[in-house]
Design an enzyme around this catalytic site. Sequence first.
Site, short mmCIF file in Angstrom:
data_model
loop_
_atom_site.label_atom_id
_atom_site.label_comp_id
_atom_site.label_asym_id
_atom_site.label_seq_id
_atom_site.Cartn_x
_atom_site.Cartn_y
_atom_site.Cartn_z
N GLY A 88 2.75 -11.14 -25.69
CA GLY A 88 1.67 -10.48 -24.95
C GLY A 88 0.68 -11.47 -24.36
N ASN A 114 2.15 -16.37 -12.89
CA ASN A 114 3.04 -15.47 -13.64
C ASN A 114 2.79 -14.04 -13.19
OD1 ASN A 114 4.42 -13.92 -15.44
ND2 ASN A 114 3.40 -14.72 -17.27
N CYS A 127 2.74 -10.31 -15.50
CA CYS A 127 1.67 -9.78 -16.35
C CYS A 127 1.46 -8.30 -16.05
CB CYS A 127 0.35 -10.50 -16.09
SG CYS A 127 0.42 -12.27 -16.30
N ASN A 159 11.97 -14.65 -15.70
CA ASN A 159 11.22 -14.36 -16.91
C ASN A 159 12.15 -13.58 -17.84
OD1 ASN A 159 9.03 -14.03 -18.72
ND2 ASN A 159 7.62 -14.12 -16.98
N THR A 160 11.68 -13.22 -19.01
CA THR A 160 12.53 -12.50 -19.98
C THR A 160 12.98 -11.15 -19.42
OG1 THR A 160 10.51 -11.64 -20.96
CG2 THR A 160 11.49 -13.57 -22.01
N GLY A 208 16.50 -19.64 -17.87
CA GLY A 208 17.21 -18.57 -18.57
C GLY A 208 18.38 -19.11 -19.37
C1 LIG Z 1 7.94 -16.95 -27.35
C2 LIG Z 1 7.98 -16.88 -25.83
C3 LIG Z 1 6.79 -16.91 -25.11
C4 LIG Z 1 6.81 -16.86 -23.71
N1 LIG Z 1 5.63 -16.92 -23.01
C5 LIG Z 1 5.67 -16.90 -21.65
C6 LIG Z 1 4.48 -17.04 -20.88
O1 LIG Z 1 3.37 -17.24 -21.39
N2 LIG Z 1 4.59 -16.95 -19.52
C7 LIG Z 1 5.81 -16.77 -18.89
O2 LIG Z 1 5.87 -16.71 -17.65
N3 LIG Z 1 6.95 -16.69 -19.60
C8 LIG Z 1 6.90 -16.74 -20.95
N4 LIG Z 1 8.08 -16.69 -21.65
C9 LIG Z 1 9.37 -16.61 -20.91
C10 LIG Z 1 10.00 -17.99 -20.71
O3 LIG Z 1 9.14 -18.86 -20.02
C11 LIG Z 1 11.35 -17.89 -19.97
O4 LIG Z 1 11.13 -17.39 -18.68
C12 LIG Z 1 12.33 -16.98 -20.68
O5 LIG Z 1 12.24 -17.13 -22.09
C13 LIG Z 1 13.79 -17.23 -20.23
O6 LIG Z 1 14.19 -18.56 -20.50
P1 LIG Z 1 14.98 -18.98 -21.86
O7 LIG Z 1 16.12 -18.01 -22.00
O8 LIG Z 1 15.43 -20.38 -21.64
O9 LIG Z 1 14.00 -18.84 -22.98
C14 LIG Z 1 8.07 -16.75 -23.04
C15 LIG Z 1 9.27 -16.73 -23.78
C16 LIG Z 1 9.24 -16.81 -25.16
C17 LIG Z 1 10.56 -16.80 -25.93
#
Ligand SMILES: Cc1cc2nc3c(=O)[nH]c(=O)nc-3n(C[C@H](O)[C@H](O)[C@H](O)COP(=O)(O)O)c2cc1C
Length: 309
Positions: free
Chosen positions: A76, A135, A138, A198-199, A249
């Site tokens: 969050g 970002n 949000c 992003n996720t 990703g």
């Molecule tokens: C614990 C956690 C915190 C994250 N915080 C943010 C964030 O503050 N801002 C953002 O844009 N994405 C955030 N993400 C998403 C990552 O930056 C990334 O886009 C996403 O995890 C996909 O990449 P990955 O599969 O390599 O983790 C977060 C992901 C995780 C796991």
Amino acid sequence: MADAVRMDVNLGGIHMRNPINTASGTFGNGRQFEGFYDVGATLGAITCKGVAAQPWQGNDAPRLAELPSAIMNSVGLQNPGVPAFVQTYGTYLQSVVDRGCAVICQVAGHSIDEYVRALELFEELAPFASGFELNISCPNIAKGGAAMGATPRDAAEVMRAVRPLTKRPIVVKMAPHDVAEIGRALEAEGADALSLINTIPGMAIDINTRRSRVARPTAGVSGPAIHAIAVRMVWECAQAVKIPLCGIGGVASGADAAEMILAGATAVSVGTANLTDPMAAKRVVEELEAWASQQGVSSIDELRGAFVC
Ligand SMILES: Cc1cc2nc3c(=O)[nH]c(=O)nc-3n(C[C@H](O)[C@H](O)[C@H](O)COP(=O)(O)O)c2cc1C
């Protein structure tokens, strides 16, 4: 011995010694990883955790759940606000830049006014930032929590408001949907680069308590399980825009990063892999360079978008 491959890239005005970046929220703000390796001397860039003008508390615990080949998080966007962030990390982040690694500060907000205020504060207080990442995933308070950049029109509106506030590069971090349309809208409003994805929203239910495994019903899925989806979206977005992309990703190896580059990414971020292996981003740099040398090119630029379809 073969000549070394040139690994430096330009992500929309952010000069990187190699294409490897870290994904926001998965790398602390870099300092926590210095005990494992020299972050500033090794990576192309680091992207800091999203920060808003004012502190945000974030969501209730539990915030993380482990899934097969993935994790789910509902942090969050907990953050201390720009002034406290700069006070805590500013000196360290300047030292990262001094060692040749770009620092990208991520800007968060719940409304256009909040993005504007956060970027104004960063512009004033963060001379060390090589560029900013907006970002747009949000939650928008005025729209009941839908993502700020959920449609091309909404994304363009945020970009239009912040573009005049800085001359430094703005990368926009996109949610995993409609990346071609939203990417085009952001490019038209002056985004210097795009980062994706992003996720992906998901659910995990504890079948005994019948409750979510995190404190909210849904949360963001990341890690190896989303890699193929992310590569596909990078490729789709690369067909739609001319500005450079940062692929994110499920990247955990040089081969994963190479796929992103072949799909059209200029830079590649390591995210969740940092949580399971603190050396992951350094290893990805080394493995990517080894792959590039085997390809018989003189620069990594020659491999960008070289996917054959
Ligand atoms: C614990 C956690 C915190 C994250 N915080 C943010 C964030 O503050 N801002 C953002 O844009 N994405 C955030 N993400 C998403 C990552 O930056 C990334 O886009 C996403 O995890 C996909 O990449 P990955 O599969 O390599 O983790 C977060 C992901 C995780 C796991």
